[in-house]
Scaffold this motif. Sequence first.
Motif, mmCIF file in Angstrom:
data_model
loop_
_atom_site.group_PDB
_atom_site.id
_atom_site.type_symbol
_atom_site.label_atom_id
_atom_site.label_comp_id
_atom_site.label_asym_id
_atom_site.label_seq_id
_atom_site.Cartn_x
_atom_site.Cartn_y
_atom_site.Cartn_z
ATOM 1 N N CYS A 441 51.669 57.202 50.723
ATOM 2 C CA CYS A 441 51.606 55.987 51.534
ATOM 3 C C CYS A 441 52.692 55.000 51.137
ATOM 4 O O CYS A 441 53.284 54.330 52.002
ATOM 5 N N ASP A 442 52.978 54.906 49.849
ATOM 6 C CA ASP A 442 54.013 53.981 49.403
ATOM 7 C C ASP A 442 55.396 54.456 49.856
ATOM 8 O O ASP A 442 56.244 53.635 50.222
ATOM 9 N N ALA A 443 55.616 55.773 49.833
ATOM 10 C CA ALA A 443 56.884 56.306 50.331
ATOM 11 C C ALA A 443 57.030 56.009 51.826
ATOM 12 O O ALA A 443 58.129 55.693 52.301
ATOM 13 N N LEU A 444 55.934 56.098 52.552
ATOM 14 C CA LEU A 444 55.944 55.749 53.977
ATOM 15 C C LEU A 444 56.219 54.260 54.167
ATOM 16 O O LEU A 444 57.051 53.863 54.988
ATOM 17 N N HIS A 445 55.533 53.439 53.384
ATOM 18 C CA HIS A 445 55.683 51.987 53.478
ATOM 19 C C HIS A 445 57.128 51.560 53.215
ATOM 20 O O HIS A 445 57.642 50.638 53.874
ATOM 21 N N LEU A 446 57.804 52.230 52.287
ATOM 22 C CA LEU A 446 59.173 51.875 51.918
ATOM 23 C C LEU A 446 60.220 52.559 52.798
ATOM 24 O O LEU A 446 61.422 52.438 52.544
ATOM 25 N N GLY A 447 59.760 53.292 53.806
ATOM 26 C CA GLY A 447 60.682 53.902 54.752
ATOM 27 C C GLY A 447 61.464 55.073 54.208
ATOM 28 O O GLY A 447 62.523 55.428 54.733
ATOM 29 N N ILE A 448 60.942 55.712 53.160
ATOM 30 C CA ILE A 448 61.649 56.852 52.566
ATOM 31 C C ILE A 448 61.618 58.056 53.498
ATOM 32 O O ILE A 448 62.583 58.806 53.623
ATOM 33 N N ALA A 449 60.495 58.243 54.182
ATOM 34 C CA ALA A 449 60.364 59.330 55.151
ATOM 35 C C ALA A 449 59.166 59.020 56.050
ATOM 36 O O ALA A 449 58.379 58.123 55.768
ATOM 37 N N SER A 450 59.042 59.782 57.114
ATOM 38 C CA SER A 450 57.902 59.627 58.017
ATOM 39 C C SER A 450 56.665 60.294 57.428
ATOM 40 O O SER A 450 56.762 61.109 56.502
ATOM 41 N N ALA A 451 55.500 59.967 57.963
ATOM 42 C CA ALA A 451 54.260 60.596 57.491
ATOM 43 C C ALA A 451 54.316 62.110 57.689
ATOM 44 O O ALA A 451 53.966 62.881 56.789
ATOM 45 N N GLN A 452 54.788 62.543 58.867
ATOM 46 C CA GLN A 452 54.887 63.979 59.118
ATOM 47 C C GLN A 452 55.908 64.615 58.194
ATOM 48 O O GLN A 452 55.695 65.720 57.680
ATOM 49 N N GLY A 453 57.012 63.917 57.960
ATOM 50 C CA GLY A 453 58.036 64.441 57.059
ATOM 51 C C GLY A 453 57.521 64.606 55.642
ATOM 52 O O GLY A 453 57.796 65.607 54.980
ATOM 53 N N ILE A 454 56.753 63.628 55.169
ATOM 54 C CA ILE A 454 56.187 63.706 53.822
ATOM 55 C C ILE A 454 55.184 64.842 53.729
ATOM 56 O O ILE A 454 55.191 65.619 52.765
ATOM 57 N N ASP A 455 54.328 64.975 54.739
ATOM 58 C CA ASP A 455 53.360 66.074 54.736
ATOM 59 C C ASP A 455 54.075 67.421 54.742
ATOM 60 O O ASP A 455 53.715 68.348 53.999
ATOM 61 N N ASP A 456 55.089 67.546 55.595
ATOM 62 C CA ASP A 456 55.847 68.808 55.654
ATOM 63 C C ASP A 456 56.513 69.109 54.308
ATOM 64 O O ASP A 456 56.522 70.258 53.846
#
Length: 519
Positions: A441-456
Amino acid sequence: MTTNYLTADAIKTVGVIGAGTMGAGIAQVAAQAGHPVILVDMNAEALERGIAGIRKALSRLAEKGKITAAAADEIGNRINPAQELSALADTQLVVEAIVEKLEVKQSVFAELETICSDTTILASNTSSISITSIASALKHPERFAGLHFFNPAPVMKLVEVIHGLATAGPVIDTLLELTKGWGKVAVAAKSSPGFIVNRVARPFYAEGMRLVEEGVAEPALVDALMRQSGGFRMGPFELTDLIGQDVNYAVTCSVFASYYNDPRFKPSLVQKELVDAGWLGRKSGRGFYRYEEGKQQAEEPEWDEIRFGGFFQIREVVNSPAIGALVTRIQDSGVVIPQLSEGETGEIRFANGARLMLTNGQTTLERSQAMNDPFLIQMDLAQDYTSCTALAISARPELPEEVWTEVYALLDFLGIKSIRVKDMPGLVVMRTVAMLINEACDALHLGIASAQGIDDAMQAGLNYPQGLFAWADQLRPAYVAEVLENTARFYADDRYRLSPALRVQSRLGQSFYAAQGEL
């Protein structure tokens, strides 16, 4: 500034710098995708070893019937060795895989700019150095990006495509399309310490080691629970032994330092002791486990035995999304539930007064006092209660032995091995998964990657049983937030603070994957 960017179709010849394990692997991937490849290494012996290793790997694929012998020869012949960077003059993409030193990488890429075309895309396979930092030495940083493969590159599906501050969008688009065409799961990410996987995965190791430090469970038990209950292919201790304790510890220290000593990434003293002792895992014959001829010497944990004949009688069940699969397993086993209702917090009540609930991040002592129920027993999270084979449970220290018996008996009847662990926040799997979700969630919040990208990335890069945002939706973001807030309250430790993204979804009562698509 470059304005004429190459498309994926325009990339014909690929250059790879560094004939070590990663460089050779990347060269093999590109050659298998049909590209002529120029593999450069100034060390003639390293170059010879790299080429020989590629041909050996291709021969093994042919022996297994995955490619023909003729195809193996053809792929091998596409890779041309060279000892000078000048050999890369006519390439359209160059990937660097050399020593992890900023100055060395900057020097190589600065020289490449004088050799290659202005349209050639330059990329680094770095796993720890800022893409923006490397690009700062270039005249055309807009055509420079990170292309982070995972070891072994021909086998591992994930490629993190990293854009630095100056990287042009079309360059990222080209690399994503190109690597997907190579059969990879390509995920775009912003340049930041650890990128996606090496950042988000830190709690998987850190929480396991903290549980051992606190005496909650031994390494073998934590590993068994993470596999048999959490659905992970390996537990944190066997995985770090495989990676190498020195390598894993170094990455943790690097991420910790890069995030200005954020307590979420704090290294473990338990792991430091292993590194100091030279117990580095499989490669040294000893880490958290001993190894003989490469085989792990670990005994199966001693699960709690069923007592008093295994009798149990369920009096009432309050079903909820979090434990719905366990309730289904109970019903499918033929057990009659006299009273069944629905609620947000699920529980199973037994005739002897025992009350079984999913951990909410409080210790069982705290929760039982708050509920005024001394017979409360908490159970750990399972990735899939319909198929899990082990489960951790806990209660307040003075719980009478006879209260445990019906819970033991039910789990035994369902084919689930149970074990009582020290009463600490979140038990084993729930605590680890909640922290992984929070980091995602923090990576998503900081714009590092999308939720789908992080899950993948987490599934393709580390074989996680499911995506972390999908897991959060399964549990409900509000429940994950409750677990972490209770854990943070117990420890008074900023390590467990909520990510803003998780806090928002919790308060909105929304899932991360909405009906209209990803939020």
